[in-house]
Design an enzyme around this catalytic site. Structure first.
Site, PDB file in Angstrom:
ATOM      1  CB  SER A   9     -16.274  20.526  49.391  1.00  0.00           C
ATOM      2  OG  SER A   9     -15.503  20.951  48.480  1.00  0.00           O
ATOM      3  CG  HIS A  44     -17.851  16.913  47.235  1.00  0.00           C
ATOM      4  ND1 HIS A  44     -18.613  15.874  46.587  1.00  0.00           N
ATOM      5  CD2 HIS A  44     -17.493  17.851  46.610  1.00  0.00           C
ATOM      6  CE1 HIS A  44     -19.092  16.648  45.488  1.00  0.00           C
ATOM      7  NE2 HIS A  44     -18.322  18.110  45.374  1.00  0.00           N
ATOM      8  CG  ASP A  46     -15.393  19.933  44.344  1.00  0.00           C
ATOM      9  OD1 ASP A  46     -16.565  19.574  43.861  1.00  0.00           O
ATOM     10  OD2 ASP A  46     -15.428  20.614  45.800  1.00  0.00           O
ATOM     11  CG  MET A  51     -12.918  22.381  39.650  1.00  0.00           C
ATOM     12  SD  MET A  51     -13.437  24.033  40.169  1.00  0.00           S
ATOM     13  CE  MET A  51     -14.233  23.747  41.695  1.00  0.00           C
ATOM     14  CG  HIS A  69     -18.465  17.537  41.805  1.00  0.00           C
ATOM     15  ND1 HIS A  69     -18.726  18.602  42.400  1.00  0.00           N
ATOM     16  CD2 HIS A  69     -19.203  17.397  40.706  1.00  0.00           C
ATOM     17  CE1 HIS A  69     -19.426  19.349  41.527  1.00  0.00           C
ATOM     18  NE2 HIS A  69     -19.841  18.673  40.415  1.00  0.00           N
ATOM     19  CG  MET A  91     -17.403  20.199  38.401  1.00  0.00           C
ATOM     20  SD  MET A  91     -17.144  21.439  39.976  1.00  0.00           S
ATOM     21  CE  MET A  91     -16.220  20.500  41.146  1.00  0.00           C
ATOM     22  CG  MET A 112     -23.669  21.473  40.362  1.00  0.00           C
ATOM     23  SD  MET A 112     -22.447  21.240  41.624  1.00  0.00           S
ATOM     24  CE  MET A 112     -21.791  22.689  41.998  1.00  0.00           C
ATOM     25  N   GLY A 130     -17.459  25.627  39.843  1.00  0.00           N
ATOM     26  CA  GLY A 130     -16.258  26.580  39.810  1.00  0.00           C
ATOM     27  C   GLY A 130     -15.410  27.051  40.811  1.00  0.00           C
ATOM     28  CG  PHE A 131     -14.763  29.695  41.605  1.00  0.00           C
ATOM     29  CD1 PHE A 131     -13.250  30.016  41.665  1.00  0.00           C
ATOM     30  CD2 PHE A 131     -15.204  29.935  40.187  1.00  0.00           C
ATOM     31  CE1 PHE A 131     -12.556  30.450  40.653  1.00  0.00           C
ATOM     32  CE2 PHE A 131     -14.590  30.373  39.137  1.00  0.00           C
ATOM     33  CZ  PHE A 131     -13.318  30.705  39.194  1.00  0.00           C
ATOM     34  N   GLY A 132     -15.609  27.712  45.381  1.00  0.00           N
ATOM     35  CA  GLY A 132     -16.338  27.556  46.599  1.00  0.00           C
ATOM     36  C   GLY A 132     -16.645  28.925  47.261  1.00  0.00           C
ATOM     37  N   GLY A 133     -17.509  28.771  48.339  1.00  0.00           N
ATOM     38  CA  GLY A 133     -17.784  30.175  49.029  1.00  0.00           C
ATOM     39  C   GLY A 133     -18.821  31.107  48.349  1.00  0.00           C
ATOM     40  CG  ASP A 190     -21.262  20.771  45.514  1.00  0.00           C
ATOM     41  OD1 ASP A 190     -20.523  21.479  46.196  1.00  0.00           O
ATOM     42  OD2 ASP A 190     -20.216  20.119  44.438  1.00  0.00           O
ATOM     43  N   GLY A 191     -22.825  23.592  47.021  1.00  0.00           N
ATOM     44  CA  GLY A 191     -22.885  25.062  46.972  1.00  0.00           C
ATOM     45  C   GLY A 191     -23.484  25.854  47.877  1.00  0.00           C
ATOM     46  N   GLY A 192     -22.741  26.500  48.615  1.00  0.00           N
ATOM     47  CA  GLY A 192     -23.574  27.448  49.628  1.00  0.00           C
ATOM     48  C   GLY A 192     -24.473  26.768  50.905  1.00  0.00           C
ATOM     49  N   GLY A 225     -18.276  23.000  51.860  1.00  0.00           N
ATOM     50  CA  GLY A 225     -16.935  23.492  52.084  1.00  0.00           C
ATOM     51  C   GLY A 225     -16.665  24.439  52.951  1.00  0.00           C
TER      52      GLY A 225
END
Ligand code: DX5
Ligand code: ZN
Length: 218
Positions: free
Chosen positions: A7, A32, A34, A36, A65, A67, A136, A141-144, A174-176, A196
């Site tokens: 990402s 990927h 993102d 937003m 992606h 959002m 998801m 909304g946010f990485g990390g 997607d995410g973590g 990401g």
């Protein structure tokens, strides 16, 4: 086969071309991207003009992606900018089937995504029409952010339903995602892993990507 989608949200936006090249050299299958809008999610990232510029610097597939609210307004712009596939959120639209048709009429593969609170069953009516479902594993909304382990049964449910219908569509997460959580999602049935902060933050993305891909053959 596991596919890896770094990402770019976690990359240095001032040198997107180099960041993409780095991930391609490390063995990533796609980028990927993102998008937003500060409305569907509480953050703003980038739009079609940035994707268009980046397209000139890399031949990598662009996994867009969205959002955003009203994705139908912007899908033609992302198509023209060089998207390779487009994912939109089920929660953002009233008639998902219409958006899927719109994406496919442009000749692009269409995917639907669901937020953590949306149940697996919400995507069932569209499984025959999409090439991929994005589950998801954090609030978009946010990485990390930290991986939400309670999304694993959702992945299993969708994989079971795809199997029941004889479909081998992708399930993207997607995410973590990192070396540890990748194992868990692959076991649950995911096969396209977005990462990401893990990939852009690790000193050896090549090994990290190879290790994640190897999860598909154990
Ligand atoms: C979050 C985005 C993700 C994000 C993942 O809303 O959709 O693609 O970049 O970031 P990590 O891998 O850092 O959780
Ligand atoms: Zn994403």
């Amino acid at each position: 086969m596991i596919k890896i989608a770094p990402s770019i949200l976690a990359s240095d936006f001032a040198k997107l071309g180099e960041e993409a090249a780095k991930m391609q050299a490390a063995g990533a299958d796609m980028l990927h991207i993102d998008v937003m809008d500060g409305h569907f999610v509480p953050n703003i990232t980038l739009g079609a003009p940035v994707v268009k510029s980046l397209r000139k610097h890399t031949g990598m597939p662009f996994d867009i992606h969205l959002m955003i609210s009203d994705p139908e307004k912007y899908i033609p712009d992302f198509y023209a900018a060089g998207a390779s596939s487009i994912t939109f959120h089920l929660e953002a639209v009233e008639e998902p089937a219409k958006i899927i048709r719109q994406i496919k009429s442009l000749g692009l593969p269409a995917a639907v995504s669901i937020k953590p609170k949306t149940p697996a069953e919400a995507v069932f009516p569209y499984l025959d029409e999409v090439f991929m479902v994005l589950v998801m594993t954090v609030e978009p909304g946010f990485g990390g952010q930290s991986f939400m382990r309670d999304m694993l049964p959702k992945i299993e449910k969708i994989r079971t339903e795809l199997n029941r219908r004889g479909l081998d569509s992708y399930i993207q997460v997607d995410g973590g995602i990192d070396a540890v959580t990748a194992k868990e999602v692959v076991k649950a049935g995911a096969d396209v892993l977005v990462a990401g902060s893990y990939l852009f933050g690790c000193p050896d993305p090549k090994t990290a990507i190879a290790d994640m891909k190897a999860l598909g053959s154990v």
